[in-house]
Design a protein around this motif. Structure first.
Motif, PDB file in Angstrom:
ATOM      1  N   TYR A  28      -8.783  13.934   2.051  1.00 37.61           N
ATOM      2  CA  TYR A  28      -9.485  15.031   1.937  1.00 37.61           C
ATOM      3  C   TYR A  28      -9.655  15.326   0.446  1.00 37.61           C
ATOM      4  O   TYR A  28     -10.435  16.442   0.140  1.00 37.61           O
ATOM      5  CB  TYR A  28      -9.033  15.969   2.845  1.00 37.61           C
ATOM      6  N   THR A  29      -9.060  14.868  -0.439  1.00 33.13           N
ATOM      7  CA  THR A  29      -9.304  15.171  -1.752  1.00 33.13           C
ATOM      8  C   THR A  29     -10.235  14.059  -2.355  1.00 33.13           C
ATOM      9  O   THR A  29     -10.617  13.849  -3.638  1.00 33.13           O
ATOM     10  CB  THR A  29      -7.998  15.122  -2.889  1.00 33.13           C
ATOM     11  N   ARG A  30     -10.491  12.949  -1.598  1.00 26.41           N
ATOM     12  CA  ARG A  30     -11.389  11.863  -1.880  1.00 26.41           C
ATOM     13  C   ARG A  30     -10.820  11.096  -2.823  1.00 26.41           C
ATOM     14  O   ARG A  30     -11.791  10.600  -3.928  1.00 26.41           O
ATOM     15  CB  ARG A  30     -13.004  12.358  -2.056  1.00 26.41           C
ATOM     16  N   ARG A  31      -9.630  10.709  -2.940  1.00 25.82           N
ATOM     17  CA  ARG A  31      -9.156   9.898  -3.911  1.00 25.82           C
ATOM     18  C   ARG A  31      -8.182   8.651  -3.410  1.00 25.82           C
ATOM     19  O   ARG A  31      -7.640   8.771  -2.487  1.00 25.82           O
ATOM     20  CB  ARG A  31      -8.140  10.969  -4.805  1.00 25.82           C
ATOM     21  N   ILE A  32      -8.055   7.810  -4.459  1.00 28.19           N
ATOM     22  CA  ILE A  32      -7.088   6.550  -4.383  1.00 28.19           C
ATOM     23  C   ILE A  32      -6.311   6.907  -5.349  1.00 28.19           C
ATOM     24  O   ILE A  32      -6.348   6.810  -6.362  1.00 28.19           O
ATOM     25  CB  ILE A  32      -7.906   5.258  -4.422  1.00 28.19           C
ATOM     26  N   LEU A  33      -4.892   7.221  -5.063  1.00 32.15           N
ATOM     27  CA  LEU A  33      -3.813   7.180  -5.860  1.00 32.15           C
ATOM     28  C   LEU A  33      -3.056   5.981  -5.960  1.00 32.15           C
ATOM     29  O   LEU A  33      -2.675   5.215  -5.024  1.00 32.15           O
ATOM     30  CB  LEU A  33      -2.894   8.523  -5.462  1.00 32.15           C
ATOM     31  N   ALA A  34      -2.087   5.957  -7.115  1.00 28.64           N
ATOM     32  CA  ALA A  34      -1.279   4.988  -7.191  1.00 28.64           C
ATOM     33  C   ALA A  34      -0.023   5.491  -7.852  1.00 28.64           C
ATOM     34  O   ALA A  34      -0.079   6.552  -8.742  1.00 28.64           O
ATOM     35  CB  ALA A  34      -1.786   3.808  -8.435  1.00 28.64           C
ATOM     36  N   VAL A  35       1.272   5.336  -7.224  1.00 27.27           N
ATOM     37  CA  VAL A  35       2.305   6.084  -7.501  1.00 27.27           C
ATOM     38  C   VAL A  35       3.416   5.069  -7.824  1.00 27.27           C
ATOM     39  O   VAL A  35       3.641   3.899  -7.047  1.00 27.27           O
ATOM     40  CB  VAL A  35       2.840   7.110  -6.502  1.00 27.27           C
ATOM     41  N   SER A  36       4.242   5.201  -8.864  1.00 30.26           N
ATOM     42  CA  SER A  36       5.447   4.260  -9.066  1.00 30.26           C
ATOM     43  C   SER A  36       6.795   4.769  -8.205  1.00 30.26           C
ATOM     44  O   SER A  36       6.879   6.048  -7.750  1.00 30.26           O
ATOM     45  CB  SER A  36       5.697   4.353 -10.676  1.00 30.26           C
ATOM     46  N   THR A  43      -4.503   8.912 -10.656  1.00 24.31           N
ATOM     47  CA  THR A  43      -5.902   8.780  -9.698  1.00 24.31           C
ATOM     48  C   THR A  43      -6.528   7.606 -10.033  1.00 24.31           C
ATOM     49  O   THR A  43      -7.108   7.437 -11.263  1.00 24.31           O
ATOM     50  CB  THR A  43      -6.775  10.063  -9.998  1.00 24.31           C
ATOM     51  N   TYR A  44      -6.472   6.474  -9.158  1.00 21.10           N
ATOM     52  CA  TYR A  44      -7.086   5.315  -9.242  1.00 21.10           C
ATOM     53  C   TYR A  44      -8.732   5.214  -9.228  1.00 21.10           C
ATOM     54  O   TYR A  44      -9.246   4.359 -10.134  1.00 21.10           O
ATOM     55  CB  TYR A  44      -6.450   4.346  -8.659  1.00 21.10           C
ATOM     56  N   ALA A  45      -9.004   6.201  -8.301  1.00 19.10           N
ATOM     57  CA  ALA A  45     -10.472   5.799  -7.802  1.00 19.10           C
ATOM     58  C   ALA A  45     -10.738   7.367  -7.212  1.00 19.10           C
ATOM     59  O   ALA A  45     -10.253   7.932  -6.802  1.00 19.10           O
ATOM     60  CB  ALA A  45     -11.054   4.897  -7.009  1.00 19.10           C
ATOM     61  N   HIS A  46     -12.185   7.674  -7.504  1.00 20.35           N
ATOM     62  CA  HIS A  46     -12.556   8.821  -6.494  1.00 20.35           C
ATOM     63  C   HIS A  46     -13.907   8.367  -5.711  1.00 20.35           C
ATOM     64  O   HIS A  46     -14.501   7.349  -6.100  1.00 20.35           O
ATOM     65  CB  HIS A  46     -13.370  10.114  -7.634  1.00 20.35           C
ATOM     66  N   THR A  47     -14.076   8.863  -4.547  1.00 19.52           N
ATOM     67  CA  THR A  47     -15.177   8.390  -3.751  1.00 19.52           C
ATOM     68  C   THR A  47     -15.890   9.860  -3.288  1.00 19.52           C
ATOM     69  O   THR A  47     -15.324  10.911  -3.186  1.00 19.52           O
ATOM     70  CB  THR A  47     -14.775   7.792  -2.477  1.00 19.52           C
ATOM     71  N   ASP A  48     -17.382   9.530  -3.005  1.00 20.20           N
ATOM     72  CA  ASP A  48     -18.053  10.553  -2.639  1.00 20.20           C
ATOM     73  C   ASP A  48     -17.656  11.036  -0.975  1.00 20.20           C
ATOM     74  O   ASP A  48     -17.735  11.960  -0.647  1.00 20.20           O
ATOM     75  CB  ASP A  48     -19.384  10.207  -2.680  1.00 20.20           C
ATOM     76  N   GLY A  49     -17.438   9.885  -0.325  1.00 19.10           N
ATOM     77  CA  GLY A  49     -16.958  10.282   1.020  1.00 19.10           C
ATOM     78  C   GLY A  49     -15.665  10.264   1.333  1.00 19.10           C
ATOM     79  O   GLY A  49     -14.711  10.195   0.482  1.00 19.10           O
ATOM     80  N   LEU A  50     -15.193  10.290   2.590  1.00 16.71           N
ATOM     81  CA  LEU A  50     -13.637  10.057   2.867  1.00 16.71           C
ATOM     82  C   LEU A  50     -13.089   8.842   2.988  1.00 16.71           C
ATOM     83  O   LEU A  50     -13.649   8.069   3.655  1.00 16.71           O
ATOM     84  CB  LEU A  50     -13.522  10.963   4.423  1.00 16.71           C
ATOM     85  N   PRO A  51     -12.158   8.549   2.012  1.00 10.63           N
ATOM     86  CA  PRO A  51     -11.605   7.078   2.012  1.00 10.63           C
ATOM     87  C   PRO A  51     -10.606   6.942   3.115  1.00 10.63           C
ATOM     88  O   PRO A  51      -9.773   7.921   3.506  1.00 10.63           O
ATOM     89  CB  PRO A  51     -11.090   7.101   0.556  1.00 10.63           C
ATOM     90  N   ALA A  52     -10.389   5.624   3.440  1.00  9.76           N
ATOM     91  CA  ALA A  52      -9.584   5.312   4.415  1.00  9.76           C
ATOM     92  C   ALA A  52      -8.799   4.145   4.209  1.00  9.76           C
ATOM     93  O   ALA A  52      -8.220   4.153   3.117  1.00  9.76           O
ATOM     94  CB  ALA A  52      -9.995   5.301   5.877  1.00  9.76           C
TER      95      ALA A  52
END
Length: 294
Positions: A28-36, A43-52
């Motif tokens: 719901y924040t429309r983001r792909i995150l990468a965590v160590s 924040t690795y990517a933003h999308t306009d729609g809902l990412p799954a």
């Protein structure tokens, strides 16, 4: 016992371990995150729609299943987000989890019906997207195809059927699926299309899954707030509770493949999840390391 790696997220899904970090969708924040492992997050990517679902092509570009418009997006090396494939003619419902293999095929599940709109459950297709973006139906009559793994020899694909109480396996050859069989059954398939009844009666509601080096599958069991380790035939050999949170996906990673990550949240209700941001990434140490894909 699980500890919290990261919290305050909207709804975490589809974790993938790569190059020392865990990548996942925060819907719901429309983001792909990468965590160590130390909790450092990008924040690795933003999308306009809902990412799954997410996964990486052999050349390192990221694929993202965009739920509502039923498209697979691609993050280019420069960070640009472009359309990789349009699945709207093939997917009967919101796009869901996705496995990307080392030949560049993306195996994409979908709900099959409007879960949040209260429609009755129905079967749907697993869609295969070639590396050039060409989509095709890979398998039909699946009950909410969800988390997917590929064995180390790349010959067996195992997929969670969330609404059918089971994991289903196929033989893979040159991008085609055959020899469908039940890999693990946790009870009888539902005798109704009423979603509430299906979920109330299910022994296990398998969501995201991952594979270990002994051939067992770790399964995020949404309804029972746990992650379970299952052997072929459906025997549950280990159970890890996720406290007051539902487990929606899991992934083995870490430098030695022995850290089990879980995407967890108190609910999958979209209104509550979007408003309150109570989803987390949990982690714990286990004995048998990761194997196969993702």
């Amino acid at each position: 016992m699980f500890t919290t790696l990261l919290d305050g997220l909207s709804f975490t899904e589809c974790p993938r371990w790569r190059d020392g970090r865990l990548y996942f969708s925060d819907r719901y924040t429309r983001r792909i995150l990468a965590v160590s492992i130390d909790g450092s997050v990008e924040t690795y990517a933003h999308t306009d729609g809902l990412p799954a679902g997410i996964g990486f092509l052999p050349d390192g570009r990221l694929l993202i299943s965009s739920m509502l418009d039923r498209k697979v997006l691609r993050r280019e090396h420069d960070g640009a987000i472009v359309e990789h494939a349009d699945l709207s003619a093939l997917a009967a419902g919101h796009l869901n989890d996705m496995l990307v293999d080392d030949e560049g095929y993306a195996w994409v599940g979908n709900f099959g019906f409007d879960l949040f709109g209260g429609e009755p459950a129905c079967s749907t297709a697993l869609i295969r997207v070639a590396s050039d973006g060409t989509p095709a139906i890979a398998a039909c009559d699946l009950a909410f195809p969800n988390g997917t793994v590929l064995t180390p020899d790349r010959r067996t694909l195992i997929i969670a059927e969330t609404m059918a109480n089971r994991l289903t396996a196929f033989t893979v050859s040159n991008g085609a699926l055959s020899r469908r069989r039940t890999w693990a059954a946790f009870g009888d398939p539902p005798a109704t299309t009423d979603v509430d009844t299906i979920l109330e009666e299910a022994a296990v509601a398998p969501d995201g899954i991952c594979l270990d080096a002994e051939g067992a599958v770790w399964v995020a069991d949404v309804l029972n707030r746990r992650v379970i380790r299952v052997t072929e035939g459906g025997v549950i050999v280990q159970e890890l509770k996720t406290g007051g949170l539902c487990a929606f996906a899991c992934m083995l990673g870490g430098d030695d493949g022995r850290t089990l990550f879980a995407c967890a949240a108190p609910t999958f209700d979209e209104t509550e999840a979007a408003a309150h941001h109570r989803s987390s990434i949990l982690m714990t140490r286990i004995e048998v390391p990761h194997a196969g894909l993702p």
